[in-house]
Design a protein around this motif. Structure first.
Motif, PDB file in Angstrom:
ATOM      1  N   ARG A  22     -66.328   0.154 148.019  1.00 54.25           N
ATOM      2  CA  ARG A  22     -64.949   0.998 148.113  1.00 54.25           C
ATOM      3  C   ARG A  22     -65.369   1.839 147.286  1.00 54.25           C
ATOM      4  O   ARG A  22     -65.417   1.686 146.053  1.00 54.25           O
TER       5      ARG A  22
ATOM      6  N   GLN B  68     -59.416  -9.485 145.854  1.00 55.85           N
ATOM      7  CA  GLN B  68     -58.296  -8.446 146.586  1.00 55.85           C
ATOM      8  C   GLN B  68     -59.087  -6.956 147.976  1.00 55.85           C
ATOM      9  O   GLN B  68     -58.372  -6.709 148.595  1.00 55.85           O
ATOM     10  N   ASN B  69     -60.071  -7.665 147.863  1.00 55.43           N
ATOM     11  CA  ASN B  69     -60.683  -6.796 149.385  1.00 55.43           C
ATOM     12  C   ASN B  69     -60.446  -7.267 150.562  1.00 55.43           C
ATOM     13  O   ASN B  69     -61.092  -7.741 151.280  1.00 55.43           O
ATOM     14  N   ALA B  70     -59.459  -6.942 150.648  1.00 52.66           N
ATOM     15  CA  ALA B  70     -58.900  -7.143 152.173  1.00 52.66           C
ATOM     16  C   ALA B  70     -59.924  -7.523 153.221  1.00 52.66           C
ATOM     17  O   ALA B  70     -59.566  -8.250 154.108  1.00 52.66           O
TER      18      ALA B  70
ATOM     19  N   LEU C  91     -53.060  -8.924 155.019  1.00 59.55           N
ATOM     20  CA  LEU C  91     -53.649  -8.799 153.523  1.00 59.55           C
ATOM     21  C   LEU C  91     -52.733  -7.258 153.163  1.00 59.55           C
ATOM     22  O   LEU C  91     -52.781  -7.094 151.958  1.00 59.55           O
ATOM     23  N   GLU C  92     -53.068  -6.703 154.403  1.00 58.80           N
ATOM     24  CA  GLU C  92     -52.857  -5.007 153.272  1.00 58.80           C
ATOM     25  C   GLU C  92     -51.368  -5.111 153.137  1.00 58.80           C
ATOM     26  O   GLU C  92     -50.676  -3.970 152.565  1.00 58.80           O
TER      27      GLU C  92
ATOM     28  N   ARG D 184     -50.785  -6.163 150.050  1.00 58.15           N
ATOM     29  CA  ARG D 184     -50.462  -5.512 148.717  1.00 58.15           C
ATOM     30  C   ARG D 184     -49.960  -4.311 148.085  1.00 58.15           C
ATOM     31  O   ARG D 184     -48.112  -4.022 148.775  1.00 58.15           O
TER      32      ARG D 184
END
Length: 107
Positions: free
Chosen positions: A60, A69-71, A103-104, A107
C-alpha cells in the motif's frame, strides 16, 4: 504523449508479445526442448499470476503492508483457503470478492 504515439507503443508492445508467444508455437515439433525446460514451463502461468497479484495484496502506497487491516490481503487469504478446499474458480472469486467488499464496508 500524443494519442498517435501511444497507439504506436500499444501496437509495438502487442506485436512483441505476439512474436514471443508465436516463437514457442512455431518451433514446436521442430526443436526438442530439454525435459527440465518443459518442466519449468509448467510453472510459468502460476508464477505470472502470482507476480501480478502479490503486489496488490501486499503493498500500500509503495510500502509492505502486512496487517489485519489490509482488506485485500485478508480477502486474498480467504480466496486461497476457499480455492484449496473447493477447487472451484467460481467459489474462489465469490468468496474473495465477498470478503473484500465486506471488509471495505466495515472500514
Amino acid at each position: 504523449m500524443s494519442p498517435l504515439t501511444l497507439f504506436a507503443v500499444f501496437l509495438a508492445a502487442g506485436a512483441a508479445t505476439f512474436l514471443i508467444r508465436l516463437s514457442f508455437i512455431a518451433v514446436e515439433g521442430r526443436v526438442r526442448l530439454p525435459a527440465w525446460f518443459r518442466t519449468a514451463l509448467q510453472f510459468v502461468p502460476a508464477a505470472m499470476l502470482s507476480a501480478l497479484i502479490a503486489p496488490d495484496l501486499l503493498m500500500r502506497d509503495g510500502q509492505l503492508f502486512l496487517s489485519p487491516q489490509n482488506a485485500r490481503l485478508v480477502a486474498g487469504i480467504v480466496a486461497v483457503v476457499v480455492a484449496a478446499r473447493t477447487r472451484s474458480v467460481a467459489w474462489t472469486i465469490v468468496a474473495g470478492m465477498a470478503a473484500l467488499i465486506g471488509l471495505e464496508m466495515l472500514r
